[in-house]
Design an enzyme around this catalytic site. Structure first.
Site, short mmCIF file in Angstrom:
data_model
loop_
_atom_site.label_atom_id
_atom_site.label_comp_id
_atom_site.label_asym_id
_atom_site.label_seq_id
_atom_site.Cartn_x
_atom_site.Cartn_y
_atom_site.Cartn_z
N HIS A 1 13.03 -1.92 -0.77
CA HIS A 1 12.21 -1.42 -1.88
C HIS A 1 12.94 -0.24 -2.55
CE1 HIS A 1 8.98 0.37 -4.16
NE2 HIS A 1 8.33 -0.77 -4.03
N GLU B 1 12.01 -6.04 -9.15
CA GLU B 1 11.19 -4.88 -9.49
C GLU B 1 12.02 -3.87 -10.28
OE1 GLU B 1 7.69 -4.33 -6.67
OE2 GLU B 1 9.39 -3.46 -5.64
N TRP C 1 0.81 -1.23 0.00
CA TRP C 1 0.00 0.00 0.00
C TRP C 1 0.84 1.27 0.00
CZ3 TRP C 1 -4.62 -0.94 3.92
CH2 TRP C 1 -5.54 -1.80 3.30
#
Ligand code: PGA
Length: 225
Positions: free
Chosen positions: A99, A148, A8
């Site tokens: 991330h 990613e 989120w």
């Protein structure tokens, strides 16, 4: 085991979290699918909503696990603003580490990320270690890696399932990693190719995990194969 992990990021407030779970529960209750044998569905809300999310998962009896989006590289103590592994463990079973938004905006480097991995392992949190490519350094003790590509995050453009599959295989081989998932602009309309790839063990959607209906659509897809 495959993974569908929603990140989120820094989104939602108390009432929006409430609405997400209520809406999701209505969809789930119409079908009551059982995916416990082959799929792990994980949601990663901001830290301050983990307690609320835990309560709502229980209230609606949803087969969700929770994850934190980050973790302190330090143990409990005088580290203002940090949230430690020991604290996260009370609410979540998973944690995202490395991330690209943290690497870029908060200058997190490999040495610090290795400390975060140590902390997470100390409390048996399942680590989802995010990397931008197959050359990234992956610390010892990581079992799930998320590939990613930075250009695919939030851009609406994905890598191809073929290339992502190739990179996933390389990461597995070079680092002795069991599971590699793909993240970067995944949504219900494009999940298929990634989900069907035998080299990719799941997906990490950001934007499309914010909406109960698109999250549900992705679960429907994941459980149909
Ligand atoms: P996105 O984010 O799905 O919004 O591109 C993915 C991620 O950053 O994990």
């Amino acid at each position: 085991m495959k993974y569908l992990i929603g990140n989120w990021k820094a989104n939602k407030n108390l009432s929006e979290v409430e609405i997400f779970f209520k809406t999701f529960a209505d969809l789930y209750n119409q079908k009551k699918l059982d995916w416990s044998d082959n799929l792990e569905v994980v949601l990663c809300p901001p830290f301050i909503y983990l307690e609320q999310a835990k309560r709502l998962v229980k209230k609606y009896n949803l087969p969700f696990k929770l994850g934190a989006q980050d973790i302190s590289p330090y143990d409990n103590g005088a580290f203002t603003g940090e949230v430690t592994a020991r604290q996260i463990k009370e609410f979540a079973e998973f944690v995202l580490i490395g991330h690209s938004e943290r690497r870029k905006n908060f200058k997190e480097l490999d040495t610090m990320l290795a400390e975060k991995v140590k902390q997470a392992n100390g409390f048996r949190l399942q680590i989802v270690y995010c990397v931008p490519d197959e050359k990234a350094v992956i610390p010892e003790g990581v079992s799930i890696v998320a590939y990613e590509p930075v250009w695919a995050i939030g851009s609406g453009q994905t890598d191809t399932p073929e290339n992502a599959g190739r990179i996933a295989s390389t990461i597995k081989k070079d680092n002795n990693i069991k599971s590699v998932i793909y993240g970067g602009s995944i949504k219900p309309e494009n999940i298929a190719g990634f989900w069907e790839s035998v080299f990719i063990d799941g997906v990490l959607p950001g934007g499309s995990s914010l909406y109960a209906d698109s999250f549900w659509q992705m679960i429907l897809h994941a459980t149909a194969i």
